[in-house]
Scaffold this motif. Sequence first.
Motif, PDB file in Angstrom:
ATOM      1  N   GLU A  33    -104.211 -56.334  -7.962  1.00 41.79           N
ATOM      2  CA  GLU A  33    -104.632 -57.319  -8.954  1.00 41.79           C
ATOM      3  C   GLU A  33    -103.870 -57.095 -10.241  1.00 41.79           C
ATOM      4  O   GLU A  33    -103.621 -55.964 -10.634  1.00 41.79           O
ATOM      5  CB  GLU A  33    -106.135 -57.189  -9.225  1.00 41.79           C
ATOM      6  N   GLU A  34    -103.527 -58.197 -10.843  1.00 41.86           N
ATOM      7  CA  GLU A  34    -102.837 -58.093 -12.120  1.00 41.86           C
ATOM      8  C   GLU A  34    -103.850 -57.701 -13.173  1.00 41.86           C
ATOM      9  O   GLU A  34    -104.909 -58.302 -13.285  1.00 41.86           O
ATOM     10  CB  GLU A  34    -102.233 -59.455 -12.492  1.00 41.86           C
ATOM     11  N   GLN A  35    -103.547 -56.671 -13.898  1.00 40.52           N
ATOM     12  CA  GLN A  35    -104.443 -56.216 -14.943  1.00 40.52           C
ATOM     13  C   GLN A  35    -103.757 -56.387 -16.276  1.00 40.52           C
ATOM     14  O   GLN A  35    -102.564 -56.125 -16.409  1.00 40.52           O
ATOM     15  CB  GLN A  35    -104.794 -54.745 -14.760  1.00 40.52           C
ATOM     16  N   THR A  36    -104.547 -56.830 -17.213  1.00 42.68           N
ATOM     17  CA  THR A  36    -103.996 -56.909 -18.558  1.00 42.68           C
ATOM     18  C   THR A  36    -104.345 -55.627 -19.267  1.00 42.68           C
ATOM     19  O   THR A  36    -105.503 -55.214 -19.296  1.00 42.68           O
ATOM     20  CB  THR A  36    -104.558 -58.116 -19.335  1.00 42.68           C
ATOM     21  N   ILE A  37    -103.351 -55.008 -19.779  1.00 43.62           N
ATOM     22  CA  ILE A  37    -103.544 -53.764 -20.515  1.00 43.62           C
ATOM     23  C   ILE A  37    -103.743 -54.149 -21.970  1.00 43.62           C
ATOM     24  O   ILE A  37    -102.922 -54.848 -22.554  1.00 43.62           O
ATOM     25  CB  ILE A  37    -102.324 -52.845 -20.360  1.00 43.62           C
ATOM     26  N   PRO A  38    -104.861 -53.758 -22.553  1.00 41.13           N
ATOM     27  CA  PRO A  38    -105.092 -54.139 -23.940  1.00 41.13           C
ATOM     28  C   PRO A  38    -104.020 -53.559 -24.848  1.00 41.13           C
ATOM     29  O   PRO A  38    -103.641 -52.409 -24.701  1.00 41.13           O
ATOM     30  CB  PRO A  38    -106.472 -53.552 -24.268  1.00 41.13           C
ATOM     31  N   GLU A  39    -103.566 -54.389 -25.754  1.00 46.45           N
ATOM     32  CA  GLU A  39    -102.581 -53.918 -26.716  1.00 46.45           C
ATOM     33  C   GLU A  39    -103.256 -52.955 -27.664  1.00 46.45           C
ATOM     34  O   GLU A  39    -104.449 -53.044 -27.913  1.00 46.45           O
ATOM     35  CB  GLU A  39    -102.023 -55.102 -27.521  1.00 46.45           C
ATOM     36  N   GLU A  40    -102.477 -52.045 -28.183  1.00 48.04           N
ATOM     37  CA  GLU A  40    -103.029 -51.111 -29.166  1.00 48.04           C
ATOM     38  C   GLU A  40    -103.551 -51.915 -30.344  1.00 48.04           C
ATOM     39  O   GLU A  40    -102.928 -52.861 -30.788  1.00 48.04           O
ATOM     40  CB  GLU A  40    -101.935 -50.162 -29.672  1.00 48.04           C
ATOM     41  N   THR A  41    -104.690 -51.525 -30.810  1.00 45.06           N
ATOM     42  CA  THR A  41    -105.243 -52.226 -31.947  1.00 45.06           C
ATOM     43  C   THR A  41    -104.356 -51.983 -33.148  1.00 45.06           C
ATOM     44  O   THR A  41    -104.080 -50.854 -33.508  1.00 45.06           O
ATOM     45  CB  THR A  41    -106.672 -51.706 -32.249  1.00 45.06           C
ATOM     46  N   ASN A  42    -103.929 -53.068 -33.726  1.00 44.11           N
ATOM     47  CA  ASN A  42    -103.088 -52.970 -34.905  1.00 44.11           C
ATOM     48  C   ASN A  42    -103.983 -52.578 -36.065  1.00 44.11           C
ATOM     49  O   ASN A  42    -104.951 -53.259 -36.363  1.00 44.11           O
ATOM     50  CB  ASN A  42    -102.398 -54.311 -35.152  1.00 44.11           C
ATOM     51  N   SER A  43    -103.681 -51.476 -36.679  1.00 41.78           N
ATOM     52  CA  SER A  43    -104.555 -50.985 -37.740  1.00 41.78           C
ATOM     53  C   SER A  43    -104.653 -51.949 -38.911  1.00 41.78           C
ATOM     54  O   SER A  43    -105.616 -51.901 -39.660  1.00 41.78           O
ATOM     55  CB  SER A  43    -104.103 -49.612 -38.215  1.00 41.78           C
ATOM     56  N   THR A  44    -103.660 -52.843 -39.070  1.00 40.07           N
ATOM     57  CA  THR A  44    -103.778 -53.793 -40.171  1.00 40.07           C
ATOM     58  C   THR A  44    -104.892 -54.803 -39.909  1.00 40.07           C
ATOM     59  O   THR A  44    -105.321 -55.490 -40.818  1.00 40.07           O
ATOM     60  CB  THR A  44    -102.450 -54.539 -40.431  1.00 40.07           C
ATOM     61  N   SER A  45    -105.378 -54.898 -38.661  1.00 43.50           N
ATOM     62  CA  SER A  45    -106.465 -55.829 -38.387  1.00 43.50           C
ATOM     63  C   SER A  45    -107.779 -55.352 -39.005  1.00 43.50           C
ATOM     64  O   SER A  45    -108.737 -56.100 -39.058  1.00 43.50           O
ATOM     65  CB  SER A  45    -106.627 -56.029 -36.882  1.00 43.50           C
ATOM     66  N   LEU A  46    -107.819 -54.118 -39.485  1.00 41.54           N
ATOM     67  CA  LEU A  46    -109.012 -53.624 -40.167  1.00 41.54           C
ATOM     68  C   LEU A  46    -109.185 -54.280 -41.526  1.00 41.54           C
ATOM     69  O   LEU A  46    -110.285 -54.302 -42.071  1.00 41.54           O
ATOM     70  CB  LEU A  46    -108.915 -52.105 -40.356  1.00 41.54           C
ATOM     71  N   LEU A  47    -108.096 -54.784 -42.079  1.00 40.45           N
ATOM     72  CA  LEU A  47    -108.120 -55.405 -43.403  1.00 40.45           C
ATOM     73  C   LEU A  47    -107.574 -56.812 -43.322  1.00 40.45           C
ATOM     74  O   LEU A  47    -106.778 -57.128 -42.449  1.00 40.45           O
ATOM     75  CB  LEU A  47    -107.243 -54.615 -44.381  1.00 40.45           C
ATOM     76  N   GLU A  48    -107.981 -57.614 -44.251  1.00 43.61           N
ATOM     77  CA  GLU A  48    -107.420 -58.944 -44.399  1.00 43.61           C
ATOM     78  C   GLU A  48    -107.397 -59.278 -45.886  1.00 43.61           C
ATOM     79  O   GLU A  48    -108.129 -58.671 -46.670  1.00 43.61           O
ATOM     80  CB  GLU A  48    -108.229 -59.973 -43.616  1.00 43.61           C
ATOM     81  N   PRO A  49    -106.548 -60.214 -46.273  1.00 44.26           N
ATOM     82  CA  PRO A  49    -106.517 -60.575 -47.694  1.00 44.26           C
ATOM     83  C   PRO A  49    -107.870 -61.162 -48.115  1.00 44.26           C
ATOM     84  O   PRO A  49    -108.244 -62.253 -47.688  1.00 44.26           O
ATOM     85  CB  PRO A  49    -105.407 -61.622 -47.780  1.00 44.26           C
ATOM     86  N   THR A  50    -108.602 -60.403 -48.884  1.00 44.09           N
ATOM     87  CA  THR A  50    -109.919 -60.820 -49.370  1.00 44.09           C
ATOM     88  C   THR A  50    -110.365 -59.837 -50.447  1.00 44.09           C
ATOM     89  O   THR A  50    -109.640 -58.930 -50.815  1.00 44.09           O
ATOM     90  CB  THR A  50    -110.947 -60.864 -48.209  1.00 44.09           C
TER      91      THR A  50
END
Length: 159
Positions: A33-50
């Motif tokens: 079965e084709e498995q999707t390997i989760p991409e490494e969480t991009n640490s910049t996703s912890l923050l956003e312009p706010t």
Amino acid sequence: MKKLSYLFFTITLLMSCKEKTTEEVTIEEPVIEEQTIPEETNSTSLLEPTCYTYNQNGNAIEMKITTVADSIKGNLKIAYAEKDGNQGTFAGTLQEDKLIGIYTFTSEGTESKREMAFLIKDNQLIEGYGEMVDGTKFKDVTTLSYTSTMPLTKGACLE
């Protein structure tokens, strides 16, 4: 010798009477079965312009994140109760769940710089404290204690 011949004949007869069965063996190839390997969480996703703010007991702190990329940039205003306020710019980087950078600010007409660190947790920035060298840079950022009683909470800007 006669007994040996008789035994040989009996065994041959029994073997020939035995019904030959051919079993068909099917070898199934494993289904991959084709498995999707989760991409490494991009640490910049912890923050956003706010904005991240704290406004209680006469203390007002506002960190307005303006750029989230390899470098995190923003504007920081600090006004503690019964003390002169200061405001300036913050430029830093994310190191896992910690934002570490330089706060360049003006207070009473003098420009200063000091290193600051924040733990990013539950939509809050919690300031870190530790031993400083010359009052401007942490001696070792890995030993900081994130125990601020004034966490900055993600939300609307103060002004």
